[in-house]
Design an enzyme around this catalytic site. Structure first.
Site, PDB file in Angstrom:
ATOM      1  N   GLY A  92      42.718  30.804  55.091  1.00 17.75           N
ATOM      2  CA  GLY A  92      41.303  30.460  55.159  1.00 17.75           C
ATOM      3  C   GLY A  92      40.719  30.119  53.803  1.00 17.75           C
ATOM      4  N   ARG A  93      41.476  30.410  52.781  1.00 20.86           N
ATOM      5  CA  ARG A  93      40.961  30.134  51.434  1.00 20.86           C
ATOM      6  C   ARG A  93      42.076  29.961  50.414  1.00 20.86           C
ATOM      7  NH1 ARG A  93      39.049  35.849  49.048  1.00 20.86           N
ATOM      8  NH2 ARG A  93      40.343  37.187  50.309  1.00 20.86           N
ATOM      9  N   LYS A 113      44.724  30.552  45.485  1.00 19.14           N
ATOM     10  CA  LYS A 113      43.851  31.369  46.349  1.00 19.14           C
ATOM     11  C   LYS A 113      42.408  31.233  45.875  1.00 19.14           C
ATOM     12  CE  LYS A 113      43.802  36.072  48.240  1.00 19.14           C
ATOM     13  NZ  LYS A 113      44.620  37.294  48.344  1.00 19.14           N
ATOM     14  N   ARG A 176      49.173  32.086  42.813  1.00 17.99           N
ATOM     15  CA  ARG A 176      50.229  33.022  43.229  1.00 17.99           C
ATOM     16  C   ARG A 176      51.565  32.302  43.294  1.00 17.99           C
ATOM     17  NH1 ARG A 176      48.582  36.162  48.382  1.00 17.99           N
ATOM     18  NH2 ARG A 176      48.809  34.153  49.380  1.00 17.99           N
ATOM     19  N   ARG A 183      54.934  34.703  56.420  1.00 21.35           N
ATOM     20  CA  ARG A 183      54.580  36.089  56.738  1.00 21.35           C
ATOM     21  C   ARG A 183      55.123  36.440  58.118  1.00 21.35           C
ATOM     22  NH1 ARG A 183      49.005  36.211  54.221  1.00 21.35           N
ATOM     23  NH2 ARG A 183      48.953  34.365  52.908  1.00 21.35           N
ATOM     24  N   ASP A 252      49.953  40.017  59.070  1.00 24.37           N
ATOM     25  CA  ASP A 252      49.760  38.751  58.355  1.00 24.37           C
ATOM     26  C   ASP A 252      49.832  38.967  56.842  1.00 24.37           C
ATOM     27  OD1 ASP A 252      47.243  40.094  59.232  1.00 24.37           O
ATOM     28  OD2 ASP A 252      46.346  38.728  57.777  1.00 24.37           O
ATOM     29  N   ASN A 253      49.885  40.208  56.415  1.00 27.92           N
ATOM     30  CA  ASN A 253      50.031  40.473  54.983  1.00 27.92           C
ATOM     31  C   ASN A 253      51.435  40.956  54.632  1.00 27.92           C
ATOM     32  OD1 ASN A 253      47.387  39.749  54.543  1.00 27.92           O
ATOM     33  ND2 ASN A 253      46.606  41.838  54.684  1.00 27.92           N
ATOM     34  N   ASP A 262      49.617  39.925  49.334  1.00 20.58           N
ATOM     35  CA  ASP A 262      48.191  39.964  49.683  1.00 20.58           C
ATOM     36  C   ASP A 262      47.543  41.270  49.233  1.00 20.58           C
ATOM     37  OD1 ASP A 262      47.641  37.482  50.564  1.00 20.58           O
ATOM     38  OD2 ASP A 262      46.987  38.085  52.569  1.00 20.58           O
TER      39      ASP A 262
HETATM   40  P1  AMP Z   1      42.870  38.920  53.988  1.00 20.53           P
HETATM   41  O1  AMP Z   1      42.068  40.084  54.459  1.00 20.53           O
HETATM   42  O2  AMP Z   1      42.514  38.434  52.608  1.00 20.53           O
HETATM   43  O3  AMP Z   1      44.340  39.116  54.162  1.00 20.53           O
HETATM   44  O4  AMP Z   1      42.450  37.716  54.939  1.00 20.53           O
HETATM   45  C1  AMP Z   1      42.578  37.717  56.346  1.00 20.53           C
HETATM   46  C2  AMP Z   1      42.288  36.319  56.853  1.00 20.53           C
HETATM   47  O5  AMP Z   1      40.955  35.923  56.516  1.00 20.53           O
HETATM   48  C3  AMP Z   1      43.183  35.235  56.275  1.00 20.53           C
HETATM   49  O6  AMP Z   1      43.346  34.266  57.261  1.00 20.53           O
HETATM   50  C4  AMP Z   1      42.376  34.730  55.126  1.00 20.53           C
HETATM   51  O7  AMP Z   1      42.753  33.449  54.701  1.00 20.53           O
HETATM   52  C5  AMP Z   1      40.964  34.769  55.703  1.00 20.53           C
HETATM   53  N1  AMP Z   1      39.938  34.923  54.663  1.00 20.53           N
HETATM   54  C6  AMP Z   1      39.729  35.991  53.866  1.00 20.53           C
HETATM   55  N2  AMP Z   1      38.677  35.775  53.052  1.00 20.53           N
HETATM   56  C7  AMP Z   1      38.215  34.535  53.321  1.00 20.53           C
HETATM   57  C8  AMP Z   1      37.155  33.735  52.816  1.00 20.53           C
HETATM   58  N3  AMP Z   1      36.344  34.161  51.843  1.00 20.53           N
HETATM   59  N4  AMP Z   1      36.973  32.512  53.363  1.00 20.53           N
HETATM   60  C9  AMP Z   1      37.766  32.071  54.347  1.00 20.53           C
HETATM   61  N5  AMP Z   1      38.772  32.776  54.869  1.00 20.53           N
HETATM   62  C10 AMP Z   1      39.008  33.992  54.371  1.00 20.53           C
HETATM   63 MG    MG Z   2      45.948  38.248  54.106  1.00 18.70          MG
END
Ligand code: AMP
Ligand code: MG
Length: 487
Positions: A92-93, A113, A176, A183, A252-253, A262
């Site tokens: 997502g980012r 990232k 990274r 994953r 997913d991590n 992650d």
């Molecule tokens: P994370 O908790 O960082 O492992 O993220 C879980 C999911 O949310 C993953 O698909 C990330 O890419 C997405 N995600 C986390 N933060 C953001 C953000 N600020 N904008 C868009 N997607 C995000």
């Molecule tokens: Mg993640």
């Protein structure tokens, strides 16, 4: 040594096509500037460390410039988050910029990232803030220096781009590096969307790139799963032995390579606490320190489920059954070494457990205890450490067992004992409060503390002149810091 424009690309994941990832260009940050770079990570790409200081470096890793051969892609995946299935996650980012290979022939994914919105951003803004980028950078490089498998971090680029979290902050990007960004959640995505052909393509990709030796086995997918089980058992044993709490062990991590992946509200334990929860939104303690061990197995069984179209359930179960014994063997081996033991006795596990219980009851600093245990011969060391314990009778009983055990272990000099123990017991660890100090300075524009802390943590086992302040117990304000989960 290479210049920045001499990187050689071979984007094998991108070539899997649009079912696996989507082409997205990074959205540049305003006024990018270098916060910190890792010379050790630069070396993985054969890059001259001096290039980090050039303006083009900050431009490349903040989305302003791109190599002609780069193919930025947002990957699609899903995963189990806190035990529940989330059908569509994906980057997502973060963007896979491309895959680079170095002169030794190693391939490294470059993953940016905080690079802006993607089709998988859901409600998010596609950004990462400076504090979380610094935390990921410091943790990746510090874990690696401790010998714990981890993704790596090349640099953090800061900016003036406003990003809204609980308050207004500044956007940053972290670059990274990993041999793969696949994953467990990638396999789950294709399994639960019922796309066996693509699931197979993904498995073949991972096998041929990362587990080529498994292709020689009668059941390559099973052999690959076994490798993943083994690597995870070893990685989690190292987390437990060194007091690392990941905090968000969603599938997913979890990396297909068994590397720490992650970074969110992670923490290294200060005062030993088996029940420590570093993630403040983890109300039930699903990802508490001691739960990391069974959760590792839970996550592997989620991966196993996705392989049921290819492997018999019995074979998967049998392989999954290797996890706990392997974990225990690695953990005990590491803890023996941390205690300075070179031989194995049946009661060693109990010796470790009793020590941890005593440390827990007295709130003893986990890292410093082991470090100081190696400073002197066993009898002198325990006499000096005794003051840290509340249950003195309990500690004395343990110390007697320990010194007797050390005496049976072998006859080695004080210098040998110290050298051996200091080589496995770090003096410096990424304590939350140290990261917090570095972040506070960086948020006001002073990056010197992040750079110094990174430097110190790159040699955690070596005593470094003038760095005593990094080898202390945390001040009271620095214990049990609440690290924001929004990143
Ligand atoms: P994370 O908790 O960082 O492992 O993220 C879980 C999911 O949310 C993953 O698909 C990330 O890419 C997405 N995600 C986390 N933060 C953001 C953000 N600020 N904008 C868009 N997607 C995000
Ligand atoms: Mg993640």
């Amino acid at each position: 040594m290479k210049a920045l424009d001499e990187l050689t690309f071979d984007n094998r994941f991108a070539r899997l096509g649009d079912a696996f990832s989507t082409h997205v260009l990074p959205d540049p940050l305003d006024e990018p500037r270098l916060v910190v770079a890792s010379n050790a990570a630069m070396a993985l790409l054969d890059l001259d460390p001096a290039v980090a200081e050039t303006p083009v470096f900050a431009e490349l890793f903040s989305g302003h410039k791109l190599w002609a051969e780069a193919e930025p892609r947002a990957m699609v995946y899903s995963g189990h988050q806190f035990g529940g299935y989330s059908p569509q996650l994906g980057d997502g980012r973060g963007l896979l910029l491309g895959e680079v290979y170095n002169e030794a022939g190693e391939h490294w994914d470059l993953h940016l990232k905080g690079a802006g919105l993607t089709p998988y951003s859901r409600m998010g803004d596609g950004r990462a803030v400076l504090r979380s980028s610094i935390r990921e950078f410091l943790a990746s490089e510090a874990l690696h220096a401790l010998g714990i498998p981890s993704s790596r971090a090349l640099c953090v680029i800061g900016s003036n781009t406003p990003v809204w979290r609980e308050k207004q902050e500044r956007g940053a990007m972290v670059l990274r590096l990993a041999h793969s960004h696949v994953r467990f959640g990638h396999f789950e995505y294709f399994y639960y969307t019922k796309k066996p052909e693509q699931q197979k393509e993904l498995a073949e990709h991972v096998l041929s790139l990362h587990y080529p030796e498994c292709m020689e086995q009668p059941e390559p997918y099973l052999a690959m799963f076994r490798e993943i089980v083994e690597r995870n058992a070893e990685m989690i044993a190292k987390w437990q032995a060194y007091g690392f709490c990941h905090g968000v062990m969603n599938t997913d991590n979890m990396s297909i390579l068994g590397i720490t992946f992650d970074f969110g509200p992670f923490a290294f334990i200060d005062d030993f606490d088996a029940h420590f929860i570093c993630n403040h939104s983890d109300h039930e303690g699903r990802y508490s320190f001691s739960n990391q061990v069974p959760i590792g197995q839970w996550n592997l069984s989620a991966l196993a489920q996705t392989l049921t179209p290819f492997i018999s359930v019995d074979a998967l179960k049998e392989t999954l059954g290797l996890y706990l014994p392997l974990y225990q063997a690695h953990y005990l081996d590491l803890m023996r070494r941390r205690l300075g033991l070179t031989t194995a006795e049946d009661d060693d596990q109990k010796l470790v457990e009793r020590l941890l219980k005593l440390m827990q009851n007295s709130g003893v600093d986990y890292t410093l205890f082991f470090r100081h245990l190696g400073d002197e011969p066993a009898a002198l060391a325990v006499a000096r450490l005794r003051d840290d314990f509340v249950d003195l009778a309990g500690f004395d009983a343990w110390a007697e067992q320990y010194t007797a055990r050390v005496a049976r272990d072998g006859d080695y000099s004080e210098a040998q004992r110290r050298e051996r123990m200091h080589a496995v017991n770090p003096l410096y660890i990424l304590r939350n409060y140290l990261a917090q100090n570095a972040i506070a300075a960086a948020e006001s524009g002073d990056y010197s503390e992040v750079r110094r802390l990174h430097e110190v943590l790159s040699k955690p086992f070596e005593e470094q002149a003038g760095m005593e302040q990094y080898a202390q117990r945390p001040p009271d304000w620095g214990k049990h810091l609440e690290i924001s989960c929004s990143s």
